[in-house]
Design a protein around this motif. Structure first.
Motif, PDB file in Angstrom:
ATOM      1  N   ALA A 161      35.524  33.401  69.045  1.00  0.00           N
ATOM      2  CA  ALA A 161      34.761  34.375  69.478  1.00  0.00           C
ATOM      3  C   ALA A 161      34.448  35.333  68.393  1.00  0.00           C
ATOM      4  O   ALA A 161      33.572  36.247  68.580  1.00  0.00           O
ATOM      5  N   ARG A 162      35.255  35.394  67.482  1.00  0.00           N
ATOM      6  CA  ARG A 162      35.045  36.508  66.315  1.00  0.00           C
ATOM      7  C   ARG A 162      34.281  35.900  65.213  1.00  0.00           C
ATOM      8  O   ARG A 162      33.926  36.850  64.077  1.00  0.00           O
TER       9      ARG A 162
ATOM     10  N   VAL B 260      42.978  36.651  61.690  1.00  0.00           N
ATOM     11  CA  VAL B 260      42.733  37.105  62.981  1.00  0.00           C
ATOM     12  C   VAL B 260      41.564  38.097  63.241  1.00  0.00           C
ATOM     13  O   VAL B 260      40.908  38.330  62.243  1.00  0.00           O
ATOM     14  N   ALA B 261      41.461  38.110  64.391  1.00  0.00           N
ATOM     15  CA  ALA B 261      40.016  38.874  64.665  1.00  0.00           C
ATOM     16  C   ALA B 261      39.969  40.406  64.020  1.00  0.00           C
ATOM     17  O   ALA B 261      41.202  40.939  63.998  1.00  0.00           O
ATOM     18  N   ASP B 262      38.908  40.818  63.562  1.00  0.00           N
ATOM     19  CA  ASP B 262      38.828  42.124  63.123  1.00  0.00           C
ATOM     20  C   ASP B 262      38.081  42.663  64.098  1.00  0.00           C
ATOM     21  O   ASP B 262      36.997  42.557  64.319  1.00  0.00           O
ATOM     22  N   PRO B 263      38.554  43.615  64.684  1.00  0.00           N
ATOM     23  CA  PRO B 263      38.231  44.217  65.877  1.00  0.00           C
ATOM     24  C   PRO B 263      36.750  45.186  65.485  1.00  0.00           C
ATOM     25  O   PRO B 263      36.001  45.334  66.591  1.00  0.00           O
ATOM     26  N   GLN B 264      36.821  45.372  64.224  1.00  0.00           N
ATOM     27  CA  GLN B 264      35.588  46.093  63.912  1.00  0.00           C
ATOM     28  C   GLN B 264      34.405  45.236  63.776  1.00  0.00           C
ATOM     29  O   GLN B 264      33.197  45.578  63.356  1.00  0.00           O
ATOM     30  N   ALA B 265      34.459  44.145  63.576  1.00  0.00           N
ATOM     31  CA  ALA B 265      33.408  43.220  63.182  1.00  0.00           C
ATOM     32  C   ALA B 265      33.202  41.836  63.964  1.00  0.00           C
ATOM     33  O   ALA B 265      34.337  40.875  63.614  1.00  0.00           O
ATOM     34  N   ASP B 266      32.207  41.649  64.546  1.00  0.00           N
ATOM     35  CA  ASP B 266      31.904  40.372  65.087  1.00  0.00           C
ATOM     36  C   ASP B 266      30.953  39.704  63.859  1.00  0.00           C
ATOM     37  O   ASP B 266      29.979  40.048  63.709  1.00  0.00           O
TER      38      ASP B 266
ATOM     39  N   ALA C  30      33.796  28.302  59.109  1.00  0.00           N
ATOM     40  CA  ALA C  30      33.534  28.456  57.788  1.00  0.00           C
ATOM     41  C   ALA C  30      33.796  29.828  57.222  1.00  0.00           C
ATOM     42  O   ALA C  30      34.175  30.031  56.226  1.00  0.00           O
ATOM     43  N   THR C  31      33.292  30.785  58.101  1.00  0.00           N
ATOM     44  CA  THR C  31      33.433  32.265  57.384  1.00  0.00           C
ATOM     45  C   THR C  31      34.963  32.705  57.538  1.00  0.00           C
ATOM     46  O   THR C  31      35.296  33.128  56.681  1.00  0.00           O
TER      47      THR C  31
ATOM     48  N   ASP D 243      40.031  32.628  65.915  1.00  0.00           N
ATOM     49  CA  ASP D 243      39.358  33.103  67.350  1.00  0.00           C
ATOM     50  C   ASP D 243      37.873  32.903  67.023  1.00  0.00           C
ATOM     51  O   ASP D 243      37.321  33.547  66.500  1.00  0.00           O
TER      52      ASP D 243
ATOM     53  N   THR E 223      27.648  35.037  60.563  1.00  0.00           N
ATOM     54  CA  THR E 223      27.581  35.228  59.219  1.00  0.00           C
ATOM     55  C   THR E 223      27.235  33.827  58.773  1.00  0.00           C
ATOM     56  O   THR E 223      26.685  32.933  59.644  1.00  0.00           O
TER      57      THR E 223
ATOM     58  N   LEU F 248      45.211  39.480  57.171  1.00  0.00           N
ATOM     59  CA  LEU F 248      44.207  40.115  58.080  1.00  0.00           C
ATOM     60  C   LEU F 248      42.894  39.267  58.353  1.00  0.00           C
ATOM     61  O   LEU F 248      42.615  39.225  59.593  1.00  0.00           O
TER      62      LEU F 248
END
Lengths: 278, 207
Positions: free
Chosen positions: B82-83, B124-130, B87-88, B80, B134, B121
């Motif tokens: 957007a997240r 997919v997007a981690d909802p807590q971290a944009d 590379a990150t 995603d 990075t 984990l």
């Protein structure tokens, strides 16, 4: 939301060095606390930078060719398996659907398989079905979709094999009458796999977005597109138990997702209860 | 749009960057092996370097590198943008896979579903971290390296044991024979210094 802020734990959280119960506590707080959440984002940014710190090492020259060869083999296996039925490599028996053709003009090799060969995967699929048959009748009845991706399927299977896991079936909406989805929820209720198929192919400027509903509030837990066959497996991590939400839904949104749902729903489920499901 | 050669004979060769990561990911989602090859050419080195740093063994690092790129191939549709940056995403996956190998080697008990879930984990997007802010793939790693090396030894050691060693803070305290509170404080102070030193890192432009 817990009363005490967790800023003293956020660096440890970002580095992945907290114990599981502490992680749960922190995430529960972050869900409700904007101040700590923004600090956590910054802590994660710094932690992620550490990935770039090691002294540069060059991989051996043969490695790239090895990986490419392996993936080409996987793709060829997938291609040959798909020849009679180009849409779905596995799970047809359980769902009885006409596969969607992949998008035109591209190689229809996704999702690639996990490296054990088609026969092994077919056998593994059967093994999963046999396992499920003896496992939990409720889960078995509700499990409508199995993903073809061995690695992902093994992860889904791991959740399914955990006592107390639940499967919630989502209902297709008019925008996607052929779509089907199951949410396979771990016993703690804070993580789940969304396994869906029959999803309409989206134009390049659109994504699917998965939402949890908490009263009038919608909370995004994932943005995805699915593969060319209309299948998607998405790991969902919820900041609080899924049972605390009033429902979930998948909408079509601009690529990358929206702050709140704006597009048509394709799948939904409502009124989750720990024992009965949505 | 496509300016990349349709075929490349050797992976890891210097690749003339004409397409963004986003372009390549879009092609990867459709099963384009050449797109993966191009991404490998860009990122095999940081992936392999991180795996070697965590595992201390080139053979295992090769296996992790192969695993990571095959996961990228399999799960490209889960990425995603957007997240965060590709590379990150890739390096986060590398970190988790390598730490899992390390923990398995140590026979450390895993949390329920921890091994597979922790890897997935990151897909997919981690909802807590944009984590969009990075490190850029063009970031000169020297700067991060220097910031880490400039920390007082005790702070650096605690952070390295956490991030590259996959140890919990309790395990770090036990390993170093220090009180838990001391370890936590060292990590916090060290991370604070890194935050100050690298405040503007990660804001560089897209490829």
């Amino acid at each position: 939301m817990s009363e005490r802020h967790v800023e003293d734990l956020l660096d440890l959280y970002a580095l992945g060095t907290l114990e599981p119960d502490e992680v749960e506590s922190v995430e529960r707080h972050l869900e409700a606390c904007e101040a700590c959440r923004s600090r956590a984002v910054e802590a994660k940014r710094v932690a992620a930078l550490l990935a770039w710190a090691p002294e540069p090492r060059t991989p051996p020259p043969h490695l790239g060719a090895t990986i490419r060869r392996h993936i080409e083999q996987l793709a060829e296996q997938e291609q040959s398996k798909r020849t009679p039925q180009p849409g779905r490599p596995l799970g047809q028996g359980g769902v009885g659907r006409t596969p969607r053709p992949p998008k035109g003009g591209v190689r229809s090799v996704t999702p690639p398989l996990g490296g054990r060969g088609v026969r092994a995967i077919a056998a593994a699929g059967l093994a999963v079905l046999v396992l499920l048959a003896g496992w939990n009748m409720v889960l078995q009845r509700r499990l409508a979709v199995l993903t073809a991706d061995v690695a992902t399927r093994q992860q889904v299977e791991t959740v399914l094999r955990t006592p107390g896991a639940r499967v919630i079936t989502l209902t297709p909406q008019p925008a996607a009458p052929e779509a089907r989805g199951n949410l396979i929820i771990d016993p703690e209720g804070t993580s789940a796999y969304l396994v869906a198929d029959g999803l309409p192919t989206l134009p390049g400027d659109k994504s699917y977005q998965l939402w949890l509903a908490d009263g009038d509030t919608r909370f995004s837990v994932g943005v995805f597109r699915g593969n060319p066959a209309g299948e998607a497996t998405v790991f969902v991590r919820s900041p609080k138990p899924l049972g605390d939400y009033s429902g979930c839904g998948i909408t079509i949104e601009p690529a990358g997702g929206s702050p709140g749902p704006t597009g048509e729903q394709v799948l939904r489920a409502q009124a989750y209860r720990a024992e009965g499901g949505w | 749009m496509l300016t990349r050669p349709s075929k490349m004979s050797v992976w890891g060769s210097v690749f003339s960057v004409q397409e963004t990561d986003d372009d390549l990911i879009g092609q990867l989602v459709h099963g384009d092996i050449d797109a993966l090859e191009a991404l490998y050419a860009r990122y095999a080195r940081p992936v392999f370097s991180l795996a070697v740093r965590i595992l201390g063994d080139e053979g295992e690092a090769e296996e992790v590198t192969q695993d990571v790129f095959e996961r990228a191939w399999r799960h490209a549709s889960s990425f995603d943008r957007a997240r965060g940056r590709f590379a990150t995403w890739l390096l986060s996956m590398t970190h988790h896979v390598a730490i899992d190998v390390l923990r398995k080697r140590r026979r450390r008990p895993q949390a329920v579903g921890g091994e597979t879930a922790s890897v997935t984990l990151m897909l997919v997007a981690d909802p807590q971290a944009d984590v969009a802010a990075t490190a850029s793939e063009h970031l000169n790693g020297t700067r991060v390296r220097h910031a880490l090396q400039s920390l007082p030894d005790a702070q650096r050691t605690a952070i390295e044991l956490a991030y590259y060693g996959g140890l919990s803070h309790l395990e770090i305290a036990a390993t170093l024979g220090e009180p838990l509170g001391t370890i936590k404080a060292r990590i916090r102070r060290g991370m604070e210094r890194l935050r100050d030193a690298l405040a503007d890192v990660g804001l560089e432009g897209e490829a």
